[in-house]
Design a protein around this motif. Structure first.
Motif, PDB file in Angstrom:
ATOM      1  N   PHE A 122       0.839  -1.208   0.000  1.00  0.00           N
ATOM      2  CA  PHE A 122       0.000   0.000   0.000  1.00  0.00           C
ATOM      3  C   PHE A 122       0.870   1.253   0.000  1.00  0.00           C
ATOM      4  CE2 PHE A 122      -2.946  -3.117   1.728  1.00  0.00           C
ATOM      5  CZ  PHE A 122      -4.152  -2.757   1.145  1.00  0.00           C
ATOM      6  N   PRO A 127      -4.396  12.778   0.319  1.00  0.00           N
ATOM      7  CA  PRO A 127      -5.162  12.676  -0.938  1.00  0.00           C
ATOM      8  C   PRO A 127      -4.657  13.637  -2.025  1.00  0.00           C
ATOM      9  CG  PRO A 127      -6.636  12.683   0.939  1.00  0.00           C
ATOM     10  CD  PRO A 127      -5.270  12.981   1.483  1.00  0.00           C
ATOM     11  N   ASN A 129      -1.593  14.088  -2.761  1.00  0.00           N
ATOM     12  CA  ASN A 129      -0.380  13.522  -3.361  1.00  0.00           C
ATOM     13  C   ASN A 129      -0.664  13.131  -4.818  1.00  0.00           C
ATOM     14  OD1 ASN A 129       2.310  12.299  -3.217  1.00  0.00           O
ATOM     15  ND2 ASN A 129       1.284  10.321  -3.274  1.00  0.00           N
ATOM     16  N   ASP A 130       0.361  13.166  -5.666  1.00  0.00           N
ATOM     17  CA  ASP A 130       0.126  12.844  -7.078  1.00  0.00           C
ATOM     18  C   ASP A 130       0.190  11.329  -7.306  1.00  0.00           C
ATOM     19  OD1 ASP A 130      -0.147  12.721  -9.768  1.00  0.00           O
ATOM     20  OD2 ASP A 130       1.575  13.994 -10.255  1.00  0.00           O
ATOM     21  N   PHE A 131      -0.900  10.663  -6.956  1.00  0.00           N
ATOM     22  CA  PHE A 131      -0.971   9.213  -7.153  1.00  0.00           C
ATOM     23  C   PHE A 131      -1.010   8.859  -8.642  1.00  0.00           C
ATOM     24  CE2 PHE A 131      -2.497   9.498  -2.759  1.00  0.00           C
ATOM     25  CZ  PHE A 131      -1.833   8.440  -2.167  1.00  0.00           C
ATOM     26  N   ASN A 132      -1.570   9.746  -9.471  1.00  0.00           N
ATOM     27  CA  ASN A 132      -1.619   9.465 -10.914  1.00  0.00           C
ATOM     28  C   ASN A 132      -0.213   9.225 -11.460  1.00  0.00           C
ATOM     29  OD1 ASN A 132      -4.370   9.763 -10.914  1.00  0.00           O
ATOM     30  ND2 ASN A 132      -4.416  11.725 -11.983  1.00  0.00           N
ATOM     31  N   PHE A 135       1.205   5.871 -10.179  1.00  0.00           N
ATOM     32  CA  PHE A 135       0.644   4.704 -10.862  1.00  0.00           C
ATOM     33  C   PHE A 135       1.217   4.556 -12.274  1.00  0.00           C
ATOM     34  CE2 PHE A 135      -3.510   4.952  -8.161  1.00  0.00           C
ATOM     35  CZ  PHE A 135      -2.810   4.463  -7.084  1.00  0.00           C
ATOM     36  N   LEU A 138       4.456   2.941 -11.888  1.00  0.00           N
ATOM     37  CA  LEU A 138       4.252   1.590 -11.354  1.00  0.00           C
ATOM     38  C   LEU A 138       4.074   0.549 -12.453  1.00  0.00           C
ATOM     39  CD1 LEU A 138       3.810   0.317  -8.506  1.00  0.00           C
ATOM     40  CD2 LEU A 138       1.379   0.740  -8.817  1.00  0.00           C
ATOM     41  N   VAL A 139       3.400   0.947 -13.525  1.00  0.00           N
ATOM     42  CA  VAL A 139       3.063  -0.043 -14.564  1.00  0.00           C
ATOM     43  C   VAL A 139       4.180  -0.231 -15.576  1.00  0.00           C
ATOM     44  CG1 VAL A 139       0.576   0.229 -14.441  1.00  0.00           C
ATOM     45  CG2 VAL A 139       1.877   1.720 -15.962  1.00  0.00           C
ATOM     46  N   ALA A 147      -0.082  -3.939  -6.108  1.00  0.00           N
ATOM     47  CA  ALA A 147       0.015  -2.543  -5.668  1.00  0.00           C
ATOM     48  C   ALA A 147      -1.357  -1.985  -5.327  1.00  0.00           C
ATOM     49  CB  ALA A 147       0.652  -1.696  -6.765  1.00  0.00           C
ATOM     50  N   ALA A 148      -1.390  -1.183  -4.290  1.00  0.00           N
ATOM     51  CA  ALA A 148      -2.621  -0.481  -3.919  1.00  0.00           C
ATOM     52  C   ALA A 148      -2.229   0.848  -3.281  1.00  0.00           C
ATOM     53  CB  ALA A 148      -3.439  -1.322  -2.952  1.00  0.00           C
ATOM     54  N   ALA A 149      -3.189   1.736  -3.179  1.00  0.00           N
ATOM     55  CA  ALA A 149      -2.928   3.032  -2.561  1.00  0.00           C
ATOM     56  C   ALA A 149      -3.968   3.281  -1.485  1.00  0.00           C
ATOM     57  CB  ALA A 149      -2.992   4.143  -3.605  1.00  0.00           C
ATOM     58  N   ALA A 150      -3.559   3.959  -0.433  1.00  0.00           N
ATOM     59  CA  ALA A 150      -4.498   4.327   0.635  1.00  0.00           C
ATOM     60  C   ALA A 150      -4.346   5.823   0.896  1.00  0.00           C
ATOM     61  CB  ALA A 150      -4.218   3.518   1.902  1.00  0.00           C
ATOM     62  N   PRO A 151      -5.255   6.631   0.336  1.00  0.00           N
ATOM     63  CA  PRO A 151      -5.122   8.083   0.521  1.00  0.00           C
ATOM     64  C   PRO A 151      -5.618   8.523   1.899  1.00  0.00           C
ATOM     65  CG  PRO A 151      -7.089   7.586  -0.772  1.00  0.00           C
ATOM     66  CD  PRO A 151      -6.429   6.260  -0.467  1.00  0.00           C
TER      67      PRO A 151
END
Lengths: 320, 320
Positions: A122, A127, A129-132, A135, A138-139, A147-151
């Motif tokens: 995780f 929230p 944060n630039d999760f885009n 990700f 990541l790919v 993989a997972a994210a927890a905002p």
């Protein structure tokens, strides 16, 4: 209009402008959102944190890897779940995830008779944060974990109870949940006039920061104690000050020398004032929510939680 | 230069332009990335999907809620984990998450003696999905679950085995993993000339789409069977065609009438050709990876997986 000001490489602050009823420009609202700058542009965290974090990975990464490799069986059934609190975006977040996964696999490989479990990693941060971006990186290659994210804020609960086996937090725990109220109060001796850091030697100001930071750390450990499976571990690394150093001495000359980013940040504010974007008074309402904990303060929070045993606790000066 | 063309409200396609060595504009590379448009601007999925999804929530939402409310104890220990495959961003994703959570809570409330478990809701979609927007909306109010995201394609594995109790997929399973090769081959009878949809009555083309779509669906159920805890459920809703309708009839007049977005998409391509942005030949290399499954094809995939029992399977025409 929104102006994006780079106040130090990797950090971003937004200033909103508008016009008053006579058409004069004025500051409408300043968002005190302060976060790592997303994307992969010139000032992004992604482009400006490699050297810093690479050093961290070299110096304390092997400690974490060793620790994980000696944990034995991590779960009775199901996957091993790892959570990185304050992961930010960029390659660093992925390097720490890879390190955890490879250490877990090595651990089970050493035990031989026990098959390696699946791993779920995780990535956790605010929230905003630039999760885009995270990700997207990541790919780019196949990784040995789901993989997972927890905002959300690590000052609160983020996971179901007993659902995490390994919690890490790398260079994040110096971020406080809020600025102390007295620091914003012009009538208080703790008022932070003319500065954005706790960088003076004013004991009142330092005490106010210390109170919030110690409450935050206790909160961090209390929530992690609830989320961790019994037998799980927390491995954290944060900016700190030396042993027995008073709170008001945390930003010592030695620290300033090692952390020139602090000075750049002050300079950026001075430029904004010179450009007329903000007034000196407005500067006094903006403060960076960072506090460098001491070893004693960390020990105190862990003792108060009554859920953790300290396996290793040290101050290093070689990673800056 | 990157041109963002809104090809239908809520969808986005990127076209990259450049100059050749003589300075003439030319198409450098067309990314065939097709996704829901992020953010909350005029053409965003967030702003353009409310009416459509609101209808879905009203018509099939109560079926899902009833189903969850009758499940009994969902786990022996630990939290109930829900995963939404193809969640996209915007308020709809949150509405479905809220619906699942409230149904789980009602289920345990009915059982009285069993305390309600904690809930972890995973939002899952392609890594190019706008998770940043989703997380921004997520924090606006407190929700009765721990939120997490799992970026990746639902045509592959996304979660550790037996770690999910409830899987949902709302209006997503008509998206294929790829365009059939013969559809891109000018020498094949399945070549999709002059169109971006499978919207003709050409049996060769339909058979090529059907083959990939059936393989994708089998793959979807196989991966979910692995990820779901025994006793868990999958609840899915996707665009489909009527019972006993041949694949080449899937885009019937009735469908076109109910789904005018398809026509708008064709129009947008014609405008791009008229503007000289792309050539007619380039249009032939672009196809929308959508296939409307039949009840028989869905049954076939479920039977082949041998892991699921069908509790309810129906074609509805009232939600469009």
């Amino acid at each position: 209009m929104v102006g994006n000001h780079r106040i130090a490489a990797g950090w971003e602050m937004q200033v909103l402008h508008g016009e008053d009823h006579e058409g004069h420009p004025r500051l409408m609202k300043r968002k005190t959102l302060l976060r790592m700058q997303g994307g992969d542009g010139e000032g992004s965290y992604s482009r400006n944190s490699g050297m810093l974090q690479g050093g961290t990975l070299r110096t304390i990464g092997h400690n974490l890897a060793d620790e994980i490799s000696q944990l034995g069986t991590l779960t009775e059934v199901g996957p091993v779940r790892v959570a990185d609190f304050g992961c930010s975006s960029g390659a660093n977040a992925l390097e720490w995830a890879d390190l955890c996964a490879s250490s877990i696999v090595r651990n089970y490989h050493q035990m031989k008779s026990v098959p390696a479990p699946e791993i779920q990693h995780f990535f956790s941060d605010l929230p905003s944060n630039d999760f885009n971006s995270l990700f997207r990186e990541l790919v780019e290659s196949k990784r040995p974990y789901f993989a997972a994210a927890a905002p959300g804020s690590f000052h609160g609960r983020l996971f179901p109870q007993h659902s995490i086996q390994i919690a890490i937090s790398i260079w994040s725990l110096h971020w406080m949940s809020k600025i102390p109220e007295t620091v914003l109060d012009a009538s208080s001796p703790a008022y932070n006039k003319g500065q954005v850091w706790l960088d003076s030697r004013n004991p009142s100001k330092a005490a106010a920061y210390s109170q919030v930071a110690r409450h935050d750390l206790l909160s961090f450990f209390t929530h992690r104690a609830c989320e961790l499976e019994p037998g799980g571990i927390v491995s954290m690394m944060c900016m700190s000050r030396g042993e027995h150093e008073k709170p008001e001495l945390q930003c010592s000359d030695e620290f300033q020398e090692a952390n020139p980013g602090g000075g750049l940040l002050e300079q950026s504010w001075e430029e904004l004032i010179a450009e007329g974007v903000i007034s000196p008074k407005e500067l006094d309402t903006f403060n960076i929510p960072v506090y460098h904990l001491s070893i004693e303060e960390i020990k105190e929070a862990i003792d108060q939680t009554s859920a953790f045993e300290i396996k290793q606790l040290e101050v290093r000066r070689d990673h800056l």
